[in-house]
Design a protein around this motif. Sequence first.
Motif, PDB file in Angstrom:
ATOM      1  N   SER A 106      18.913 -23.137 -24.983  1.00  0.00           N
ATOM      2  CA  SER A 106      20.271 -22.734 -24.627  1.00  0.00           C
ATOM      3  C   SER A 106      20.814 -23.637 -23.524  1.00  0.00           C
ATOM      4  CB  SER A 106      20.287 -21.270 -24.150  1.00  0.00           C
ATOM      5  OG  SER A 106      19.945 -20.393 -25.205  1.00  0.00           O
TER       6      SER A 106
ATOM      7  N   ILE B  74      28.062 -20.647 -38.488  1.00  0.00           N
ATOM      8  CA  ILE B  74      28.364 -20.925 -37.085  1.00  0.00           C
ATOM      9  C   ILE B  74      29.069 -22.269 -36.966  1.00  0.00           C
ATOM     10  CG2 ILE B  74      27.340 -21.326 -34.817  1.00  0.00           C
ATOM     11  CD1 ILE B  74      27.152 -18.432 -35.771  1.00  0.00           C
TER      12      ILE B  74
ATOM     13  N   GLY C 105      30.985 -20.485 -27.337  1.00  0.00           N
ATOM     14  CA  GLY C 105      30.490 -19.105 -27.425  1.00  0.00           C
ATOM     15  C   GLY C 105      29.934 -18.793 -28.798  1.00  0.00           C
ATOM     16  N   THR C 106      30.628 -19.276 -29.836  1.00  0.00           N
ATOM     17  CA  THR C 106      30.171 -19.049 -31.206  1.00  0.00           C
ATOM     18  C   THR C 106      28.855 -19.761 -31.458  1.00  0.00           C
ATOM     19  OG1 THR C 106      32.455 -18.883 -31.964  1.00  0.00           O
ATOM     20  CG2 THR C 106      30.786 -19.318 -33.636  1.00  0.00           C
TER      21      THR C 106
ATOM     22  N   TYR D 131      26.692 -30.047 -25.495  1.00  0.00           N
ATOM     23  CA  TYR D 131      27.737 -29.562 -26.405  1.00  0.00           C
ATOM     24  C   TYR D 131      28.996 -30.436 -26.424  1.00  0.00           C
ATOM     25  CZ  TYR D 131      30.806 -26.344 -28.867  1.00  0.00           C
ATOM     26  OH  TYR D 131      31.661 -25.793 -29.777  1.00  0.00           O
TER      27      TYR D 131
ATOM     28  N   ILE E 186      26.493 -20.837 -29.281  1.00  0.00           N
ATOM     29  CA  ILE E 186      25.348 -20.351 -28.521  1.00  0.00           C
ATOM     30  C   ILE E 186      24.846 -19.024 -29.094  1.00  0.00           C
ATOM     31  CG2 ILE E 186      26.518 -18.993 -26.749  1.00  0.00           C
ATOM     32  CD1 ILE E 186      23.656 -21.523 -26.190  1.00  0.00           C
ATOM     33  N   THR E 187      25.749 -18.231 -29.687  1.00  0.00           N
ATOM     34  CA  THR E 187      25.352 -16.961 -30.292  1.00  0.00           C
ATOM     35  C   THR E 187      24.447 -17.193 -31.499  1.00  0.00           C
ATOM     36  OG1 THR E 187      27.406 -15.908 -29.605  1.00  0.00           O
ATOM     37  CG2 THR E 187      26.189 -14.852 -31.392  1.00  0.00           C
ATOM     38  N   GLY E 188      24.789 -18.194 -32.306  1.00  0.00           N
ATOM     39  CA  GLY E 188      24.001 -18.458 -33.505  1.00  0.00           C
ATOM     40  C   GLY E 188      22.859 -19.419 -33.293  1.00  0.00           C
TER      41      GLY E 188
ATOM     42  N   THR F 148      21.790 -26.946 -24.976  1.00  0.00           N
ATOM     43  CA  THR F 148      23.042 -26.831 -25.722  1.00  0.00           C
ATOM     44  C   THR F 148      24.237 -26.909 -24.775  1.00  0.00           C
ATOM     45  OG1 THR F 148      21.951 -25.466 -27.396  1.00  0.00           O
ATOM     46  CG2 THR F 148      24.356 -25.423 -27.360  1.00  0.00           C
TER      47      THR F 148
ATOM     48  N   SER G 160      32.775 -22.834 -35.397  1.00  0.00           N
ATOM     49  CA  SER G 160      32.860 -23.613 -34.157  1.00  0.00           C
ATOM     50  C   SER G 160      33.653 -24.906 -34.353  1.00  0.00           C
ATOM     51  CB  SER G 160      31.455 -23.942 -33.635  1.00  0.00           C
ATOM     52  OG  SER G 160      30.772 -24.805 -34.514  1.00  0.00           O
TER      53      SER G 160
ATOM     54  N   VAL H  28      20.421 -19.532 -31.030  1.00  0.00           N
ATOM     55  CA  VAL H  28      19.119 -18.974 -30.688  1.00  0.00           C
ATOM     56  C   VAL H  28      18.361 -18.516 -31.935  1.00  0.00           C
ATOM     57  CG1 VAL H  28      17.899 -17.153 -29.461  1.00  0.00           C
ATOM     58  CG2 VAL H  28      19.760 -18.385 -28.331  1.00  0.00           C
TER      59      VAL H  28
END
Length: 316
Positions: free
Chosen positions: A32, A142, A81-82, A39, A84-86, A35, A146, A88
Amino acid sequence: MEPTSSQTNPTEIDWDKLDKTKFYVVGAGIFSGLTVALYPISVVKTRLQIVTKDSVERNAFSVVRGLLKAEGVPGLYRGFGTVITGAVPARIIFLTALETTKVAAFKMVEPFKLSEATQAAIANGVAGMTASLFAQAVFVPIDVVSQRLMVQGYAGHTSYNGGVDVARKILKSDGIRGFYRGFGLSVMTYSPSSAVWWASYGSSQRVIWRLLGHGTENEDPSPSESTLILVQGAGGIIAGATASCITTPLDTIKTRLQVMGHEKRPTTRQVVRRLIADDGWQGFYRGLGPRFFSMSAWGTSMILAYEFLKRSCTKE
């Protein structure tokens, strides 16, 4: 066992030697963080891949300047945000498939009595491709969401109110299938890319360690920490350079397919024709600089973090 996997690679740690709970928890935090750091490169690459011949921003510096001028630093994190949610769950799936497949692949190639570098290339390549296939099922939706956020309001692209708004509009126009637009090209891009990356990394590791004397009668059984980092970093750079040069054309086409709205959705053939009409065949390599830097930077950072993670999570 992988009898040849550790002979010239003193960093090799088998899957069954890892504390899985610690591996997943610590790994999620490490990746994370990577990323967050890398990013913005993805945002710049995506923007460059959808520019037209009339666009003002036609290089990485002008894209960054435009984003900073319009939105400041948050502009470089559109869609974060999108992602990092997917990222992991996708990363957990990828690493699990990678390690378990690598063990099986080494056992399959062992009877062929190939050189250690060749065995490593085949086993790591098969593992990288298999892991990517599993991870794409989570990551492509994702990616679609994104990337639309990354290019919103740019060159006529639709603006959205966050990832949920993108998802709602995709469902309304295309249904679930809309989240998998470009899935075939994603598999064709990322699976070979992953195979090439891991094959290059695995084989270059063996070659480098062999050149340094490991796996010979005069080997030093315990290389220093700095030597480990240098060798692994070199392998990551070699792998990133190889994979980015081979797969950038497919990545450019995939990105264009994924960011187009429902009302002007092109076919793959139309995207190819437009790229050739705008820039000739070199159009397929739009964003090669950021992609090369991204794959090399991400690959080197990822592999150093990954190898450190494996050493940290080895069972007592």
